[in-house]
Enzyme design. Structure first.
Site, PDB file in Angstrom:
ATOM      1  N   ARG A  27       1.081  -1.009  -0.039  1.00 33.05           N
ATOM      2  CA  ARG A  27      -0.076   0.276  -0.060  1.00 33.05           C
ATOM      3  C   ARG A  27       0.597   1.410  -0.077  1.00 33.05           C
ATOM      4  O   ARG A  27       0.237   2.205   0.216  1.00 33.05           O
ATOM      5  CB  ARG A  27      -0.765   0.202   1.088  1.00 33.05           C
ATOM      6  N   ASP A  78      -7.763  11.680 -19.204  1.00 31.59           N
ATOM      7  CA  ASP A  78      -7.738  10.054 -19.721  1.00 31.59           C
ATOM      8  C   ASP A  78      -7.497   9.482 -20.937  1.00 31.59           C
ATOM      9  O   ASP A  78      -8.012   9.229 -22.190  1.00 31.59           O
ATOM     10  CB  ASP A  78      -9.375   9.412 -19.189  1.00 31.59           C
ATOM     11  N   LYS A 134      -7.521  -2.505 -19.621  1.00 31.26           N
ATOM     12  CA  LYS A 134      -8.243  -1.965 -21.107  1.00 31.26           C
ATOM     13  C   LYS A 134      -6.323  -2.259 -22.470  1.00 31.26           C
ATOM     14  O   LYS A 134      -5.833  -3.615 -22.066  1.00 31.26           O
ATOM     15  CB  LYS A 134      -8.240  -1.109 -22.087  1.00 31.26           C
ATOM     16  N   TYR A 193     -16.029   8.508 -20.033  1.00 25.96           N
ATOM     17  CA  TYR A 193     -16.053   7.555 -19.337  1.00 25.96           C
ATOM     18  C   TYR A 193     -17.311   7.352 -18.868  1.00 25.96           C
ATOM     19  O   TYR A 193     -16.967   8.494 -17.829  1.00 25.96           O
ATOM     20  CB  TYR A 193     -14.992   6.833 -19.336  1.00 25.96           C
TER      21      TYR A 193
HETATM   22  C1  LIG Z   1     -12.539   0.929 -18.037  1.00 19.96           C
HETATM   23  C2  LIG Z   1     -12.324   2.547 -18.366  1.00 19.96           C
HETATM   24  C3  LIG Z   1     -11.902   3.354 -16.871  1.00 19.96           C
HETATM   25  C4  LIG Z   1     -11.840   2.701 -15.640  1.00 19.96           C
HETATM   26  O1  LIG Z   1     -11.366   1.551 -15.416  1.00 19.96           O
HETATM   27  P1  LIG Z   1     -11.533   0.162 -14.566  1.00 19.96           P
HETATM   28  O2  LIG Z   1     -10.115  -0.761 -14.267  1.00 19.96           O
HETATM   29  O3  LIG Z   1     -12.797  -0.319 -15.094  1.00 19.96           O
HETATM   30  O4  LIG Z   1     -11.774   1.113 -13.088  1.00 19.96           O
HETATM   31  C5  LIG Z   1     -11.013   4.237 -16.860  1.00 19.96           C
HETATM   32  N1  LIG Z   1     -11.695   5.530 -18.599  1.00 19.96           N
HETATM   33  C6  LIG Z   1     -11.565   4.589 -19.410  1.00 19.96           C
HETATM   34  C7  LIG Z   1     -11.550   5.258 -21.181  1.00 19.96           C
HETATM   35  C8  LIG Z   1     -12.259   3.011 -19.193  1.00 19.96           C
HETATM   36  O5  LIG Z   1     -12.895   2.782 -20.612  1.00 19.96           O
END
Ligand SMILES: *Cc1c(COP(=O)(O)O)cnc(C)c1O
Length: 387
Positions: free
Chosen positions: A45, A171, A196, A99
């Site tokens: 952590r 993001d 992803k 998102y």
């Molecule tokens: C999936 C996603 C997230 C969130 O990610 P998690 O791993 O599900 O918490 C944030 N931004 C985008 C663009 C995403 O596709």
């Protein structure tokens, strides 16, 4: 040792040395307890175990960042970063298309902590600028966006933010560190859902934040309190996945470009949204700030196609949420990511029942195309009636 090219960085950067046996892979450090005499206090952590740091080092080299943090999910990265950089009374400007999970976070949590926010009505710079107040601290963007792949000019946004002494966050999940490195355009913090493309095999949930050493230090202090740290086994799996990130994304870029081209001349497809197409309104911005156009694309089927029948007719492609995996997946945003908003809101965003979003994998592009063609054929309404 620093490596020059992304292909090499993906394979070698950040590796934990195996001094004892000279193995080519990083050893997995399973410990949550470490002897602290004469050394740094290691603890999962505290975000400082060897396997966590290996992943962070690799992403830092790919994104050309000084430092970073690996989290247990993309939302842990996004929420912890924002809470770490904001205080009660601060104001944040967000891009309109975000998102869904990020929007939920803003609407449900910001109010509790007394943080204010606004959404820009378009991706135009003036729409961001007019929302700036004395309390504004952050501009937050997501480009290319979900699901219509709209683009924001990162250089312009960061110039505007610097003029007003604001921080910029992005993001960068859809682009991946292979196709876009926003720190080079002056953005301050890059966030990823590593669930992803970075994980890439639809079997890991993780997130990342990379930035300057100073900003990461600030976020770390909150991260220790919120505790969204990943375990070492997962960190090792992520390091393993990253070795092929460059290869995977290159193939996904090529397959997506091929499918976008084919879809855009199909008579039963009304419109294709892909930054690689010259017809895409953000094409020139994409060419300027991306080194590949990515594996995400959307398309709108003609009204003669029954969208439900279409998704049910797919044989190779899987109708599935999430994205960025080696397998091609498809979603119908009106029924999935955007099902909780009203029809009127969906219409305003241009998300009809006929809109389909593809996350293109690494299969053979011809086979993917054949599957889409047969599903379109089977879902032609005139045919459905005659059956
Ligand atoms: C999936 C996603 C997230 C969130 O990610 P998690 O791993 O599900 O918490 C944030 N931004 C985008 C663009 C995403 O596709």
């Amino acid at each position: 040792m620093k490596y020059q090219n992304k292909a090499t960085q993906c394979v070698h950067s950040g590796k934990v040395g195996d001094e004892k046996y000279k193995g080519v892979n990083s050893p997995v450090y399973t410990s949550s307890a470490y002897n602290y005499i004469d050394r740094e206090h290691l603890y999962p952590r505290y975000f400082n175990t060897p396997n966590q740091k290996a992943v962070v080092q690799k992403i830092c080299e790919l994104e050309q960042a000084e430092d970073g943090l690996l989290f247990s999910s993309g939302m842990a990265a996004i929420s912890t970063t924002m809470m770490g950089l904001l205080q009660k009374g601060d104001h944040v400007i967000f891009q309109n298309e975000l998102y869904g999970g990020t929007k939920h976070f803003i609407f449900n949590e910001f109010i509790k902590f007394g943080v204010e926010f606004s959404f820009a009505s378009s991706n135009e710079l003036t729409d961001f600028e007019q929302l700036i107040r004395p309390q504004t601290r952050i501009i937050y963007v997501e480009t290319p966006s979900n699901p219509l792949l709209t683009l924001i000019d990162l250089e312009e946004i960061s110039r505007l933010a610097k003029k007003h002494h604001l921080l910029t966050l992005i993001d960068n999940t859809f682009a991946s560190p292979i196709n876009q490195n926003p720190l080079l355009q002056g953005i301050d913090v890059v966030l990823h859902s590593a669930t992803k493309y970075i994980g890439g095999h639809s079997d890991i949930c993780a997130g990342l934040a990379v930035s300057s050493r100073e900003i990461i230090k600030k976020i770390s202090k909150s991260a220790w309190n919120f505790g969204g740290s990943p375990d070492n086994q997962m960190a090792y799996l992520l390091e393993r996945s990253l070795k092929t990130l460059h290869l995977r994304v290159k193939c996904q870029n090529e397959n997506a470009m091929y499918l976008a081209g084919q879809l855009s001349v199909h008579p039963l497809v009304e419109k294709v949204f892909y930054p690689g197409l010259e017809s895409h309104p953000g094409h020139l911005i994409a060419k300027k700030q991306m080194t590949g156009f990515g594996g995400m694309l959307s398309f709108r089927l003609q009204p003669e196609i029954d969208p439900v029948r279409f998704t049910q007719s797919l044989q190779l492609l899987t109708p599935a949420m999430s994205l960025g995996g080696v397998e091609t997946t498809l979603t119908q945003p009106s029924q999935t990511s955007h099902s909780k908003i009203t029809q009127a809101e969906r219409d305003a965003l241009g998300i009809s029942d006929h809109l389909m979003r593809l996350s293109v994998g690494i299969e053979d592009a011809g086979e993917l195309w054949n599957d889409l063609v047969q599903a379109i054929k089977k879902s032609y309404v005139a045919e459905a009636v005659s059956n």
